[in-house]
Design an enzyme around this catalytic site. Structure first.
Site, PDB file in Angstrom:
ATOM      1  N   SER A 251      25.541 -46.876  -9.787  1.00 30.70           N
ATOM      2  CA  SER A 251      24.116 -46.581  -9.771  1.00 30.70           C
ATOM      3  C   SER A 251      23.596 -46.916  -8.375  1.00 30.70           C
ATOM      4  CB  SER A 251      23.393 -47.354 -10.871  1.00 30.70           C
ATOM      5  OG  SER A 251      22.016 -47.058 -10.875  1.00 30.70           O
TER       6      SER A 251
ATOM      7  N   HIS B 128      24.521 -42.643 -11.538  1.00 29.91           N
ATOM      8  CA  HIS B 128      23.100 -42.521 -11.866  1.00 29.91           C
ATOM      9  C   HIS B 128      22.373 -42.057 -10.607  1.00 29.91           C
ATOM     10  CE1 HIS B 128      23.223 -45.778 -15.276  1.00 29.91           C
ATOM     11  NE2 HIS B 128      24.044 -44.776 -15.493  1.00 29.91           N
TER      12      HIS B 128
ATOM     13  N   ASP C 270      25.204 -50.555 -17.687  1.00 28.71           N
ATOM     14  CA  ASP C 270      25.948 -49.378 -18.143  1.00 28.71           C
ATOM     15  C   ASP C 270      27.438 -49.562 -17.859  1.00 28.71           C
ATOM     16  OD1 ASP C 270      26.340 -46.946 -19.316  1.00 28.71           O
ATOM     17  OD2 ASP C 270      25.365 -45.759 -17.758  1.00 28.71           O
TER      18      ASP C 270
END
Length: 350
Positions: free
Chosen positions: A160, A187, A280
């Protein structure tokens, strides 16, 4: 990216010290400032009411603090979330699910919280990158992959905030010809995927490409998972779009990518979790570990934000932790050891 000064501020009230600590740790994973953390009596005795964007209240027994809610209503007009679930033991799957539920409640009130790399950040990465990255030679004992051959082993790269720079550094330190393919779950704002593809696609050896219907991951590929819809692998190992949005708050869901790819590759599917906010990957990583997969993480000091790899490390399922450069060297090392073992087995059976 939004500056830290622009981030929402949260007030935490609980009569259980452990719950305060766990709420504070969870909100910090998404860069939220905690302007107050204490028990009801401390808040009621505060000389100046804290300026929070939202209050989190969890009490062992609400009857023990009869004036708390009147005190909150008299002093603030911002949302107050109370009756939160008790936080489970950190590092457990239940804990990460609890964090996700908390995040969902926070985002309902405060809007999107996860910070993502901006277009300017990605473009700066492109400007800073050398035209022809230098990379090590392929070790003698590794047989170079046949160009265009389907990958028998796949590594998922999950990231991310800060991920593009880390993943690019990782790829830049790999030699050409490794018998491995990569699936990249990043992400990112869907409007910036073209920039990301261009930036990482400049790498001389590992070609970044978007997932395509019916495509089978080849050795030397870095296949980028789309942000908008979930993808999985069919029985033949070909990529296919499900038509569903990714589960969870952010796409692509790294947890779901891990599960979908491992469903086909089993123990030939491995994962590296790079820089990023949130947790995540922390739910699915232990399941892959149970398959026999390798789970690695980027070490904290080299991350733009270490919440994601730290969360996965907290599960106890990781086998290696290092900087992007160290992760690249370790990957080459374990592939070389695997090739040596196969060659020895061939000689022994001859």
């Amino acid at each position: 990216m939004a500056g830290q000064s622009a981030r929402p501020r949260v007030g935490i009230v609980s009569d259980v010290v452990l719950q305060r600590h766990r709420l504070q740790a969870a909100t910090a994973k998404f860069g939220l400032d905690v302007c107050f953390s204490g028990d009801p009596d401390r808040l009621q005795g505060y000389p100046e009411f804290p300026d929070a964007s939202l209050w989190l209240v969890t009490l062992e027994d609400e009857a023990d603090h009869p004036v708390l809610f009147d005190h909150l209503l008299e002093n603030t007009e911002v949302p107050v979330l109370f009756g939160l679930d008790e936080a489970p033991r950190p590092g457990s799957t239940e804990y990460f699910r609890w964090e996700r539920r908390l995040l969902g409640k926070l985002e309902q009130q405060l809007g999107h919280l996860e910070e993502l790399d901006s277009k300017a950040t990605l473009e700066q990465l492109e400007e800073d990158a050398p035209a022809v990255p230098s990379s090590p030679d392929l070790p003698h004992w590794i047989t170079p992959a046949v160009p265009g051959s389907v990958a028998e082993e796949v590594w998922i790269l999950g990231a991310s905030l800060g991920g593009p720079a880390a993943v690019k550094t990782f790829l830049d330190h790999l030699p050409a010809g490794l018998p491995v393919g990569f699936i990249y779950a990043q992400h990112i704002d869907g409007n910036f995927t073209d920039v990301l593809t261009r930036v990482l696609g400049r790498h001389a050896h590992y070609e970044l490409k978007r997932a395509g219907e019916g495509y089978r991951v080849k050795n030397g590929d870095v296949v980028l998972m789309p942000v908008e819809h979930e993808w999985k692998l069919n029985e033949q190992g070909a990529l296919t779009e499900t038509g569903n949005t990714w589960p969870g708050p952010y796409g692509p869901s790294i947890d779901q990518v891990l599960l979908n790819v491992a469903d086909h590759y089993g123990q030939r599917c491995h994962a590296i979790l790079f820089s990023g906010m949130g947790n995540d990957g922390a739910i699915a990583a232990p399941l892959l570990k149970a398959y026999g997969s390798r789970i690695w993480v980027q070490e904290s000091t080299s991350c733009g934000n270490s919440s994601m790899p730290d969360s996965v490390a907290a599960t106890g399922c990781t086998g290696f932790c290092g900087s992007p450069e160290q992760l690249a060297r370790e990957l080459v090392k374990i592939i070389e050891e695997s090739c040596l073992l196969k060659n020895r087995q061939k000689r022994d059976s001859a």
